[in-house]
Design a protein around this motif. Structure first.
Motif, PDB file in Angstrom:
ATOM      1  N   GLY A 112       0.723  -1.369  -0.056  1.00 45.89           N
ATOM      2  CA  GLY A 112       0.008   0.228   0.162  1.00 45.89           C
ATOM      3  C   GLY A 112       0.953   1.176  -0.054  1.00 45.89           C
ATOM      4  O   GLY A 112       0.237   2.346   0.004  1.00 45.89           O
ATOM      5  N   ALA A 113       2.085   1.081  -0.306  1.00 51.64           N
ATOM      6  CA  ALA A 113       2.893   2.377  -0.325  1.00 51.64           C
ATOM      7  C   ALA A 113       3.198   2.876  -1.602  1.00 51.64           C
ATOM      8  O   ALA A 113       3.243   2.106  -2.481  1.00 51.64           O
ATOM      9  CB  ALA A 113       4.309   2.125   0.497  1.00 51.64           C
ATOM     10  N   VAL A 114       3.160   4.205  -1.709  1.00 51.60           N
ATOM     11  CA  VAL A 114       3.285   5.065  -2.805  1.00 51.60           C
ATOM     12  C   VAL A 114       4.606   6.214  -2.489  1.00 51.60           C
ATOM     13  O   VAL A 114       4.362   6.798  -1.736  1.00 51.60           O
ATOM     14  CB  VAL A 114       2.321   5.795  -3.420  1.00 51.60           C
ATOM     15  CG1 VAL A 114       2.556   6.651  -4.719  1.00 51.60           C
ATOM     16  CG2 VAL A 114       0.991   4.810  -3.846  1.00 51.60           C
ATOM     17  N   LEU A 128       3.517   8.081   0.699  1.00 47.69           N
ATOM     18  CA  LEU A 128       2.098   7.841   1.150  1.00 47.69           C
ATOM     19  C   LEU A 128       1.648   6.519   1.433  1.00 47.69           C
ATOM     20  O   LEU A 128       1.899   5.492   0.698  1.00 47.69           O
ATOM     21  CB  LEU A 128       1.482   8.266  -0.188  1.00 47.69           C
ATOM     22  CG  LEU A 128       1.959   9.812  -0.702  1.00 47.69           C
ATOM     23  CD1 LEU A 128       1.131  10.135  -1.927  1.00 47.69           C
ATOM     24  CD2 LEU A 128       1.876  10.781   0.371  1.00 47.69           C
ATOM     25  N   GLN A 129       0.881   6.140   2.408  1.00 48.88           N
ATOM     26  CA  GLN A 129       0.790   4.974   2.900  1.00 48.88           C
ATOM     27  C   GLN A 129      -0.802   4.486   2.753  1.00 48.88           C
ATOM     28  O   GLN A 129      -1.727   5.475   3.228  1.00 48.88           O
ATOM     29  CB  GLN A 129       0.875   4.674   4.207  1.00 48.88           C
ATOM     30  CG  GLN A 129       0.733   3.327   4.714  1.00 48.88           C
ATOM     31  CD  GLN A 129       1.608   2.305   3.888  1.00 48.88           C
ATOM     32  OE1 GLN A 129       2.820   2.485   3.635  1.00 48.88           O
ATOM     33  NE2 GLN A 129       0.707   1.087   3.352  1.00 48.88           N
ATOM     34  N   MET A 130      -1.172   3.846   2.077  1.00 49.01           N
ATOM     35  CA  MET A 130      -2.816   3.548   1.639  1.00 49.01           C
ATOM     36  C   MET A 130      -3.317   2.002   2.181  1.00 49.01           C
ATOM     37  O   MET A 130      -2.245   1.344   2.240  1.00 49.01           O
ATOM     38  CB  MET A 130      -2.946   3.619   0.220  1.00 49.01           C
ATOM     39  CG  MET A 130      -4.289   3.078  -0.267  1.00 49.01           C
ATOM     40  SD  MET A 130      -4.644   3.297  -2.139  1.00 49.01           S
ATOM     41  CE  MET A 130      -6.033   2.486  -2.358  1.00 49.01           C
ATOM     42  N   THR A 131      -4.259   1.923   2.879  1.00 45.61           N
ATOM     43  CA  THR A 131      -4.888   0.726   3.037  1.00 45.61           C
ATOM     44  C   THR A 131      -4.841  -0.423   2.082  1.00 45.61           C
ATOM     45  O   THR A 131      -5.727   0.071   1.067  1.00 45.61           O
ATOM     46  CB  THR A 131      -6.123   0.847   3.819  1.00 45.61           C
ATOM     47  OG1 THR A 131      -6.080   1.679   4.800  1.00 45.61           O
ATOM     48  CG2 THR A 131      -6.772  -0.637   4.245  1.00 45.61           C
ATOM     49  N   GLY A 132      -4.488  -1.277   2.116  1.00 41.08           N
ATOM     50  CA  GLY A 132      -4.550  -2.221   0.824  1.00 41.08           C
ATOM     51  C   GLY A 132      -3.448  -2.182  -0.004  1.00 41.08           C
ATOM     52  O   GLY A 132      -2.760  -1.175  -0.234  1.00 41.08           O
ATOM     53  N   ASN A 133      -3.126  -3.412  -0.893  1.00 39.44           N
ATOM     54  CA  ASN A 133      -2.254  -3.017  -2.159  1.00 39.44           C
ATOM     55  C   ASN A 133      -2.797  -1.858  -2.929  1.00 39.44           C
ATOM     56  O   ASN A 133      -4.052  -1.846  -3.357  1.00 39.44           O
ATOM     57  CB  ASN A 133      -1.962  -4.275  -2.726  1.00 39.44           C
ATOM     58  CG  ASN A 133      -1.232  -5.410  -1.851  1.00 39.44           C
ATOM     59  OD1 ASN A 133      -0.382  -4.741  -1.072  1.00 39.44           O
ATOM     60  ND2 ASN A 133      -1.510  -6.545  -1.882  1.00 39.44           N
ATOM     61  N   THR A 148      -4.857   7.184  -6.101  1.00 39.96           N
ATOM     62  CA  THR A 148      -4.570   5.748  -5.979  1.00 39.96           C
ATOM     63  C   THR A 148      -5.716   5.067  -5.740  1.00 39.96           C
ATOM     64  O   THR A 148      -6.751   5.268  -5.097  1.00 39.96           O
ATOM     65  CB  THR A 148      -3.651   5.582  -4.735  1.00 39.96           C
ATOM     66  OG1 THR A 148      -4.298   5.953  -3.353  1.00 39.96           O
ATOM     67  CG2 THR A 148      -2.233   6.575  -4.824  1.00 39.96           C
ATOM     68  N   TYR A 149      -5.717   3.566  -6.425  1.00 40.16           N
ATOM     69  CA  TYR A 149      -7.079   2.714  -6.379  1.00 40.16           C
ATOM     70  C   TYR A 149      -6.395   1.266  -6.165  1.00 40.16           C
ATOM     71  O   TYR A 149      -5.317   1.075  -6.819  1.00 40.16           O
ATOM     72  CB  TYR A 149      -7.650   3.033  -7.695  1.00 40.16           C
ATOM     73  CG  TYR A 149      -8.963   2.137  -7.954  1.00 40.16           C
ATOM     74  CD1 TYR A 149      -9.636   2.110  -6.773  1.00 40.16           C
ATOM     75  CD2 TYR A 149      -9.007   1.614  -9.100  1.00 40.16           C
ATOM     76  CE1 TYR A 149     -10.863   1.344  -7.092  1.00 40.16           C
ATOM     77  CE2 TYR A 149     -10.253   0.963  -9.416  1.00 40.16           C
ATOM     78  CZ  TYR A 149     -11.103   0.836  -8.175  1.00 40.16           C
ATOM     79  OH  TYR A 149     -12.436   0.121  -8.539  1.00 40.16           O
ATOM     80  N   GLY A 150      -6.994   0.703  -5.495  1.00 38.44           N
ATOM     81  CA  GLY A 150      -6.393  -0.749  -5.056  1.00 38.44           C
ATOM     82  C   GLY A 150      -7.425  -1.841  -4.832  1.00 38.44           C
ATOM     83  O   GLY A 150      -8.864  -1.666  -4.970  1.00 38.44           O
ATOM     84  N   VAL A 155     -10.607   4.743  -3.838  1.00 34.69           N
ATOM     85  CA  VAL A 155      -9.997   5.696  -4.432  1.00 34.69           C
ATOM     86  C   VAL A 155      -9.466   6.754  -3.386  1.00 34.69           C
ATOM     87  O   VAL A 155     -10.447   7.186  -2.589  1.00 34.69           O
ATOM     88  CB  VAL A 155     -10.503   6.422  -5.495  1.00 34.69           C
ATOM     89  CG1 VAL A 155      -9.844   7.393  -6.185  1.00 34.69           C
ATOM     90  CG2 VAL A 155     -11.133   5.613  -6.621  1.00 34.69           C
ATOM     91  N   TRP A 156      -8.278   6.808  -3.163  1.00 34.60           N
ATOM     92  CA  TRP A 156      -7.795   7.653  -2.177  1.00 34.60           C
ATOM     93  C   TRP A 156      -7.254   8.945  -2.994  1.00 34.60           C
ATOM     94  O   TRP A 156      -6.538   8.857  -4.026  1.00 34.60           O
ATOM     95  CB  TRP A 156      -6.510   6.979  -1.235  1.00 34.60           C
ATOM     96  CG  TRP A 156      -6.946   5.960  -0.253  1.00 34.60           C
ATOM     97  CD1 TRP A 156      -8.039   5.039  -0.650  1.00 34.60           C
ATOM     98  CD2 TRP A 156      -6.628   5.926   1.069  1.00 34.60           C
ATOM     99  NE1 TRP A 156      -8.086   4.284   0.543  1.00 34.60           N
ATOM    100  CE2 TRP A 156      -7.211   4.792   1.675  1.00 34.60           C
ATOM    101  CE3 TRP A 156      -5.722   6.494   1.686  1.00 34.60           C
ATOM    102  CZ2 TRP A 156      -6.964   4.363   2.745  1.00 34.60           C
ATOM    103  CZ3 TRP A 156      -5.587   6.135   3.098  1.00 34.60           C
ATOM    104  CH2 TRP A 156      -6.059   5.111   3.553  1.00 34.60           C
TER     105      TRP A 156
END
Length: 309
Positions: A112-114, A128-133, A148-150, A155-156
């Protein structure tokens, strides 16, 4: 029904290579001869992602097999290896995007990192840390926001200046996100899911206030013409056309005309013999569309007059 606008399609440089001697080819697209200008070889480095810098002087390429980039300077023909694994626990460079403002590179990380890197030196700026891949990244047209979308189907939306998530919204009916794209006008956000569905959202609707931290907007338009996971989404420069494709099936590519909420039935056409779409792009002025496939072909299309049936 006739679409009375003379549009479009793509020009792109695309390389097809073997594992041991990967090559990248540059072509001058004139719509007739399309002469090859130069080929570039990367030793034992299969290319899975490539992006031009904003000023067009550099091509940055990445690979799912390696944690480093290669940079190709179009002015002097120099190839430079760039290490992107400086304390980032990075195992690949298979997906990244250049910001339209020319300042940043957003690199897909693990868990989940960008990672944000500077476009000039490729040095780490922030994570940037998102929940999930994360499956897909897309900058807004001015580079101020990153989408970001996963796998969570959400969508974050990130504010690049503050490095913070300013909004989240759920893609309706999605149990796993595959691809996201933002239109050049900023009006539309397209989300492609594992089920082959593409939902198109008006930005104002997608950004409506969230009650529980994640808003649930209704799509303005849903495209269900494909049945395998959506792996590519692309708007044309006018934001009137959306190209959608899946790399999991031959001829799985369609073009939607957004003002009329219609999908062109004459593309790719009967017995087009198009293979599986791995990448695609549109020329800056919308004159050409190129589609790279799994058989090593870069198919170039130009539409002068488009008919909707």
């Amino acid at each position: 029904m006739t679409h009375n606008k003379s549009t479009f399609y793509l020009d792109l440089v695309s390389g097809v290579s073997s594992i041991t001697q990967p090559l990248l080819w540059f072509f001058q697209v004139d719509g007739r001869d399309n002469p090859k200008l130069v080929s570039v070889q990367f030793e034992r480095y299969p290319v899975h992602c490539g992006r031009f810098s904003t000023d067009g002087s550099e091509l940055l390429v990445g690979s799912r097999n390696h944690p480093h980039f290669y940079s190709y300077d179009l002015m002097d023909g120099k190839i430079t290896k760039i290490n992107a694994n400086q304390g980032l626990d990075q195992t690949h460079t298979k997906l990244f995007e250049m910001s339209p403002c020319g300042r940043y590179v957003a690199l897909l990380g693990r868990w989940g990192a960008v990672h944000l890197l500077t476009a000039r030196t490729k040095e780490w700026v922030s994570t940037l840390q998102m929940t999930g891949n994360v499956a897909s990244l897309s900058f807004s047209s001015n580079g101020s926001h990153l989408y970001t979308y996963g796998e969570t189907g959400e969508v974050w939306v990130w504010d690049i200046a503050s490095r913070s998530c300013i909004h989240r919204f759920a893609d309706e009916g999605s149990f796993g996100g595959e691809c996201v794209a933002v239109s050049p006008s900023g009006r539309f956000i397209a989300c492609g899911s594992q089920a082959g569905i593409v939902n198109l959202y008006e930005r104002d609707e997608a950004f409506r206030p969230a009650i529980d931290g994640c808003s649930r907007p209704s799509p303005a338009y849903t495209i269900g013409n494909l049945t395998t996971p959506i792996t590519s989404l692309l708007f044309d420069p006018t934001s009137e056309l959306l190209v959608l494709a899946s790399e999991h099936k031959a001829e799985a590519i369609r073009i939607a005309h957004l003002p009329s909420r219609s999908v062109y039935c004459n593309f790719p056409g009967f017995n087009s013999k198009l293979n599986k779409t791995l990448c695609m792009d549109i020329s800056p002025h919308g004159g050409y569309l190129t589609v790279g496939d799994n058989k090593g072909n870069a198919n170039l299309f130009r539409l002068v007059f488009v008919l909707l049936y």
